[in-house]
Structures are given as structure tokens and as C-alpha cells.
Design a protein around this motif. Structure first.
Motif, PDB file in Angstrom:
ATOM      1  N   PHE A   1      -7.638  -3.887   3.034  1.00  0.00           N
ATOM      2  CA  PHE A   1      -8.043  -3.589   4.601  1.00  0.00           C
ATOM      3  C   PHE A   1      -7.233  -4.368   5.567  1.00  0.00           C
ATOM      4  CE2 PHE A   1     -11.475  -2.370   1.696  1.00  0.00           C
ATOM      5  CZ  PHE A   1     -11.734  -1.035   2.087  1.00  0.00           C
ATOM      6  N   PHE A   2      -6.946  -5.605   5.397  1.00  0.00           N
ATOM      7  CA  PHE A   2      -6.018  -6.443   6.193  1.00  0.00           C
ATOM      8  C   PHE A   2      -4.737  -5.806   6.391  1.00  0.00           C
ATOM      9  CE2 PHE A   2      -9.535  -9.022   4.825  1.00  0.00           C
ATOM     10  CZ  PHE A   2     -10.017  -9.748   5.879  1.00  0.00           C
ATOM     11  N   ILE A   3      -4.067  -5.217   4.977  1.00  0.00           N
ATOM     12  CA  ILE A   3      -2.945  -4.912   5.038  1.00  0.00           C
ATOM     13  C   ILE A   3      -2.903  -3.697   5.779  1.00  0.00           C
ATOM     14  CG2 ILE A   3      -1.037  -4.013   3.571  1.00  0.00           C
ATOM     15  CD1 ILE A   3      -2.038  -6.036   1.515  1.00  0.00           C
ATOM     16  N   VAL A   4      -3.689  -2.789   5.535  1.00  0.00           N
ATOM     17  CA  VAL A   4      -3.457  -1.205   6.498  1.00  0.00           C
ATOM     18  C   VAL A   4      -3.918  -1.894   7.838  1.00  0.00           C
ATOM     19  CG1 VAL A   4      -5.210   0.701   6.787  1.00  0.00           C
ATOM     20  CG2 VAL A   4      -4.705  -0.035   4.371  1.00  0.00           C
ATOM     21  N   ILE A   5      -4.617  -2.716   8.372  1.00  0.00           N
ATOM     22  CA  ILE A   5      -4.646  -2.847   9.808  1.00  0.00           C
ATOM     23  C   ILE A   5      -3.592  -3.538  10.397  1.00  0.00           C
ATOM     24  CG2 ILE A   5      -6.157  -4.334  11.531  1.00  0.00           C
ATOM     25  CD1 ILE A   5      -8.488  -4.046   9.775  1.00  0.00           C
ATOM     26  N   ASN A   6      -2.992  -4.325   9.307  1.00  0.00           N
ATOM     27  CA  ASN A   6      -1.692  -5.054   9.862  1.00  0.00           C
ATOM     28  C   ASN A   6      -0.741  -4.065  10.152  1.00  0.00           C
ATOM     29  OD1 ASN A   6       1.098  -5.942   8.470  1.00  0.00           O
ATOM     30  ND2 ASN A   6       0.308  -7.615   9.796  1.00  0.00           N
ATOM     31  N   GLU A   7      -0.465  -3.189   9.300  1.00  0.00           N
ATOM     32  CA  GLU A   7       0.358  -1.979   9.172  1.00  0.00           C
ATOM     33  C   GLU A   7       0.289  -1.017  10.462  1.00  0.00           C
ATOM     34  OE1 GLU A   7       3.951   0.099   8.334  1.00  0.00           O
ATOM     35  OE2 GLU A   7       3.042  -1.836   7.743  1.00  0.00           O
TER      36      GLU A   7
END
Length: 694
Positions: A9-15
Motif C-alpha cells: 500500500f505504501f508502494i501504490v501511494i508512492n507511485e
């Protein structure tokens, strides 16, 4: 969380934040070059495509750093810091107050902007091949379904970031800000993406303890490059006839590399060979952000609400979101039912053809724009327009013996072109009065002669227009001519035009918001009069005659010096539709085809090759923009359409000779052979051991 590792979820928000940052900045970049830095359109286009090319060259560097040295996590972290700094530097570089609001000394702005863009290119390009792969690393081998859902969410976040930023940042750019001078707010338009990139970095760091971090295992691209290099070098060493020929030139690498790597490299090179014509498609596709945005600046963006020229790029992501599922679930199954063999390479060929048609559509739109564009005087020529602000008609003769024109009351002639050295004077006749106005016109300039008859004489005023092109920034210009018999003070909105003597003219002034009406106020010795102006429209220039004041209501006449943009931006939608169809058929299919034809451990090599075609495509545009002598934009569009059509034919011929393979079968065959070889070696070893014991 819902069967997913919390870290994704952190990676998706980051992207999402990173893509918002990149596309938001990129959306306003071309207009920043032309309007803030005042660069010529061809140069601005060249720099824009240089930046995009660099963004697609650096992923190769990022992949090598991640796989061979730092690992994906540290590569994303360090290059995101570089990225965020670049966005901040670009935002600071767009502040006009750096030079005290001076429009002439913009060297600090240019320097900071270029440094910022270089840092952004290294940042966004470096993390591009790492983020999605890093997300995939978070899953276990038995979480195949969750991994697939993650990639869907990942690409949804990319489209959402692109869509929102392309809508929001041009709106922010359209606002006015500044201390010394009010102008388009580029610090805000670049500042918001910079903030989003900082948020992306913070979000990524917060999740750092939750990430599964795979250690670098070496970069396959380097291995492939070494294998190819060794084969070429070895073949060159053994070029004499005494050495027997080998079936394939890559077989010369067998002295050092195993058969599996050589076979995998052969598969990859077969696909990379098909990539050779592909840059031409990207040369066309990426002009959405440069040439097509500049085209939109000369168009009418009134959809009931005002659309900014750089907001038209939003049509592409909207159509992508709609068309991908429609094509996958309706069009392709329908074609399959019709028993048509619509192979991936045929889809790509049709995509290139549609890309060519998109630029034909752009050329047709440009022709219509050019028809409404003003014609300015060429070398050795001058133009003059006549305005009769009086109450009776007049006849004006162009001396010596260059013809005559009849001008009705409160009417104008439009600009007439003459050889500057030939036109020497104007002879005005109205009722029983006449007057000769001597002229000394400068070459390449426009003039306006305002005149009026009264009972005793003909008054006239020759005005140098000092305008040789459509107003910059798509805005409008306005000036006033005093047709009242006394001196007045004129204001329009917040703009003060100062005192104006009878039959004198103010300088042109920029209309801040051409889609708005303004209150025109005229102060006289004993009274004041007002009137609400019309909406001037984008790209226009008007002369407004102050005629009468009756009961504090001002009567005015509009004279159109330059027509507003009349070709509607909606006419760009067909070319965006065609190009989006081309993207769906070409880009989505191309990646799918590439991945299906390459071994599992070689997909990164093909991704690097694919990104390289995008970079080369942008280099083609900057070469054409820098070296082209074509002065008509529609002709340049036709040139690109013709080049892409030619490349489309070449690609179709190349594709017809391609034989589809199943890399999994080939790899399975190699695995089987390796097992058999290992078994034979083990059997031989046992026999040798038995013999030695005996």
C-alpha cells in the motif's frame, strides 16, 4: 491486510504521488518554455523532447545500479531524493522575482530550470524500472493472484496520478501570482508536483521496515551485452577462411558462455531487431505534450468553461481508461469470432497506421487555424488599416496612384499590404473637405490611420501598431482611441491607461482574463461614464473607440485588429482519439508481445530496449525541430505522418518474416538436456569410481 503484504500500500501511494508529480510538471513544461522563458517554439520543442529522451535513457542506468550494486530499495530511495530536489529547484527557478521581476535577465531562471530538469530526468528515469519490480518482490510464490491484483492497482495509480495532475497543474498555472508583476503562476504549478514528490518520498520511507528487500543478484543486461560483445570480437578474430563457419554469429560466444544464455540472447535479439522501426511511433506520440499543446494555444477553449491549452492532454488518459477494457472485452473477441488472425505484430502495424492518421488529422486542424491567423507584412512590405471614427463616409486614395477605398462611418478597412517604399501619402476626401497625410512607413510594420470629419476640417492620427504576431500566451490585447472632443482618463478593470487627448491612442495592454468582461471607466472634467466590455476571446487584439457619453453610460465601438482564436479545441479530440487507439494497439500489444517472446530472465533486457525506442523517438523530434526549414506547421505534421506510414510499411514487411516462438518450451528443452547431461556425468562418475575400486 486483505491477503496483501501491508508494504504494497505504501508502494501504490508512492507511485500515485510520483506520477502526479511527473505528469503534472510535464503538462505545463512546453508553455513554461515559450511563455515564461520566452523561447521560440522550435527550440522549446527541442528542449522538451531532449528532457523526455533523457527520462527514457536513464532507466537503463537505474536498472543496472539496482541489480548490480544498491538493490531496488536503496536505488528508489536515493534517486527519489534526487528527484524531489530537482522538482524543488525547478519550482524555485520559475519564480520571476529571482531577477527582480525583470523579463530580460532570466539567465538564473534558465540555469535553475535546466538543473532541475536534469535531476528530475535522472530521478524519474532511475526509479522507473525499480518500483513495479520492487512491489512484485513483496509477494511470496504462492500469492500469484494477489500479485496480479497489485499490478492492476499499480497501473491504476499511474493513470489516476496522470489524469488528476494533467487537470490540476494547468489550472494552477493559469492563476496569476507575483510580487513585482502579476503573471502565470508557474511556481505554484511546479510547486504542487514538488510537494507531491516529497510526500511520495516520505510515504516510501515510512514503509521501509515492512519491505521485503531482495539483495542485488547481478544485471542480466550486462551479461547479454558481454555475450554479444564477446561473440563479435571472437568472430572478428576468426574471420579467415581456415576457421569453419558457425550456424549463427552468436555461436562464436560458445567458447566462453553456455548454450542456454546464447539461445536466450538469440531470442531477445530477434525481438530487438523488430524494435528498430519503433522509435518513429514515439516521435509522433510524444508530440502531444509539445506541438499539439502549442497548437491548442491558437484555438478556442470555451466549452462553457475555459479549458487551458495544456489541459487538452487529459483526453489521452481518459480515453485510455475507457478504451483498454472495451478493446480487450469487445473488439478483440469480435475479431476472433470473425476468424481473423489478428496477431500482435499486426495489431502494432495497425497502431502505427492510426498514429499516422492522427497526424493527418492534426494537419487538417492546423490548416483551419492558419486560415484564421493574421497575415503580417513580409520584408520590404508594410500594412496600413483605416478607421473612420467620424459620422460621414470618406474616400481614401493611396498615393501615388495605388488605388482608393471607401470607408463608411464607424467602420474599418482591415489591414492592406503595400511595398513600404512605394506608398508615400494618403489623400482623404469627406464631404467637401480633403486632406493629404504624408507617410514614411517602416518595412515589416503595421500602421493604423484613424480619421474623422467635422464641419471645418478632417482630423487624423497615424499610429504605429508595434505588433507583429498573435498576442503571446494566448491572451488578448486592447487599446483605446479617444473620439471625444476633450481629454479623458481611461481605466479597464484594474488597468489604468492614463490620460488620452482627442483622437490619440493608448498603447496596447494585456487583457488578464480574455474570457471575462471588464468595466471600462472614462473620467471627464465634470462627470464619469462606464460600460461593461464584451468578452475579448483568446489571441485577439482590439482598438476601442470612445464615442459618446449619455447619462453616464459610455458608447463605444470595437475595431478588430487581430481576430480571436475561432477554431475550437474540440477539433483536437479526433486526433487524440486516433492516437489513443494507436497507443492501445501499439504500446500495450508491443509490451505483451515482447514479454511473450523472451525468456523469463530476459524481460528486463526487452524493457530496457522498449524504453530506448521511446528515447530515440524523442531524439528524432528534437532533430527535426532543430534542423527543419519547414515554415508551415501543417507541413511538418504531414512529414511526420508520411514518415510513420513509411516505417509502418517497413515494419509490416519485417513482421511478415517473424516466426512466433514459445520461450518456455525452448527453456524446458534446455532444462531436459541439462538434466540428461548431468545424469550422464553422474553415471560416468559412478562407473569411474567402480573401476577405480576394482
Amino acid at each position: 491486510c486483505f491477503g496483501f503484504p501491508l508494504s504494497i500500500f505504501f508502494i501504490v501511494i508512492n507511485e500515485f504521488c510520483e506520477r502526479f508529480s511527473y505528469y503534472g510538471m510535464k503538462a505545463v513544461l512546453t508553455l513554461y518554455f515559450t511563455r515564461f522563458l520566452h523561447w521560440e517554439e522550435n527550440f522549446a520543442t527541442a528542449i522538451y523532447h531532449t528532457f523526455v529522451a533523457l527520462c527514457y535513457l536513464t532507466p537503463i542506468l537505474g536498472a543496472i545500479i539496482a541489480d548490480s550494486w544498491l538493490g531496488k530499495f536503496k536505488t528508489i530511495l536515493y534517486l527519489s531524493i534526487v528527484y524531489a530536489i530537482g522538482q524543488a529547484v525547478l519550482s524555485v527557478g520559475s519564480i520571476s522575482e529571482l531577477t527582480g521581476g525583470s523579463a530580460t535577465n532570466i539567465a538564473p531562471n534558465i540555469a535553475l530550470s535546466m538543473i532541475g530538469l536534469i535531476l528530475i530526468a535522472f530521478g524519474t528515469g532511475g526509479i522507473k524500472p525499480c518500483v513495479s519490480a520492487f512491489g512484485g518482490d513483496q509477494f511470496e510464490e504462492d500469492q500469484e493472484r494477489q500479485r496480479g491484483t497489485f499490478f492492476s492497482l499499480f497501473y491504476l495509480s499511474i493513470n489516476a496520478g496522470s489524469l488528476l495532475s494533467t487537470l490540476i497543474t494547468p489550472t494552477l498555472r493559469g492563476k496569476e501570482c507575483g510580487i513585482h508583476t502579476k503573471q502565470e503562476c508557474y511556481p505554484l504549478a511546479f510547486g504542487v508536483p514538488a510537494i507531491l514528490m516529497a510526500i511520495a518520498l516520505v510515504v516510501f520511507i515510512i514503509g521501509s521496515k515492512m519491505y521485503k528487500k531482495v539483495k542485488p543478484q547481478g544485471n542480466i543486461m550486462l551479461e547479454v551485452s558481454k555475450c554479444v560483445g564477446f561473440a563479435i570480437k571472437n568472430r572478428f578474430r576468426h574471420r579467415s577462411k581456415e576457421f569453419p563457419k558457425r550456424e549463427h554469429w552468436l555461436d562464436w560466444a560458445s567458447d566462453k558462455y553456455d548454450k542456454r544464455l546464447i539461445a536466450q540472447t538469440k531470442m531477445v535479439l530477434r525481438v530487438l531487431f523488430l524494435y528498430i522501426p519503433l522509435p518513429m511511433f514515439w516521435a509522433v506520440f510524444d508530440q502531444q505534450g509539445s506541438r499539439w499543446t502549442l497548437q491548442a494555444t491558437a484555438m478556442n477553449g470555451d466549452f462553457g468553461f475555459q479549458i487551458q491549452p495544456d489541459q487538452m492532454q487529459i483526453v489521452n488518459p481518459i480515453l485510455i481508461v475507457v478504451m483498454v477494457p472495451v478493446v480487450d472485452s469487445l473488439l478483440y473477441p469480435l475479431i476472433k469470432k470473425c476468424k481473423l488472425n489478428f496477431t500482435p505484430l499486426r495489431k502494432m502495424t495497425v497502431g502505427m497506421f492510426l498514429g499516422s492518421l492522427a497526424f493527418v488529422a492534426a494537419a487538417l486542424v492546423q490548416v483551419q487555424i492558419d486560415k484564421t491567423s493574421p497575415v503580417f507584412p513580409a520584408a520590404r512590405q508594410a500594412q496600413i488599416k483605416l478607421i473612420n471614427v467620424g459620422e460621414i463616409p470618406a474616400t481614401v486614395q493611396f498615393q501615388p496612384q495605388l488605388g482608393s477605398v471607401h470607408v463608411l462611418p464607424q467602420k474599418e478597412t482591415g489591414y492592406m499590404t503595400f511595398e513600404a517604399s512605394e506608398l508615400q501619402s494618403l489623400h482623404i476626401t469627406a464631404a467637401d473637405l480633403n486632406k493629404t497625410e504624408p507617410l514614411d512607413l517602416l518595412e515589416g510594420e503595421r500602421y493604423t490611420l484613424a480619421f474623422k470629419w467635422d464641419t471645418t476640417n478632417i482630423s487624423s492620427s497615424l499610429i504605429w501598431d508595434n505588433i507583429t504576431s498573435k498576442p503571446e500566451n494566448g491572451r488578448s490585447l486592447v487599446r483605446f482611441i479617444n473620439n471625444l472632443p476633450f481629454t479623458v482618463n481611461v481605466t479597464m478593470g484594474d488597468t489604468d491607461f492614463g490620460e488620452l487627448d482627442p483622437l490619440s491612442v493608448t498603447n496596447y495592454s494585456v487583457v488578464p482574463k480574455p474570457d471575462r468582461s471588464y468595466t471600462i471607466n472614462v473620467s471627464m472634467p465634470q462627470t464619469a461614464c462606464t460600460v461593461v466590455s464584451k468578452k475579448f476571446g483568446y489571441g485577439s487584439a482590439y482598438t476601442i473607440s470612445l464615442d459618446f457619453c449619455i447619462e453616464n453610460e459610455l458608447r463605444i465601438t470595437y475595431f478588430e485588429d487581430i481576430a480571436p482564436n475561432t477554431v475550437h479545441m474540440a477539433w483536437q479530440i479526433p486526433q487524440y482519439f486516433l492516437l489513443t487507439c494507436a497507443e492501445v494497439l501499439f504500446s500495450v500489444t508491443g509490451l505483451e508481445f515482447s514479454y511473450s517472446q523472451a525468456p523469463s530472465n530476459m524481460k528486463s533486457v526487452l524493457q530496457a530496449g522498449w524504453l530506448l525506442t521511446v528515447a530515440v523517438g524523442n531524439i528524432i523530434v528534437l532533430i527535426v525541430a532543430g534542423a527543419s526549414t519547414i515554415d508551415k506547421q501543417w507541413a511538418e505534421y504531414v512529414l511526420f505522418a508520411a514518415l510513420l506510414l513509411l516505417v509502418c510499411v517497413i515494419f509490416a514487411i519485417m513482421a511478415s518474416f517473424y516466426t512466433y516462438i514459445d520461450p518456455n518450451e525452448i527453456e524446458a528443452q534446455f532444462s531436459k538436456e541439462e538434466k540428461e547431461e548431468k545424469k550422464d556425468q553422474d553415471d560416468n562418475g559412478k562407473e569411474a569410481e567402480v573401476d577405480s575400486r576394482m
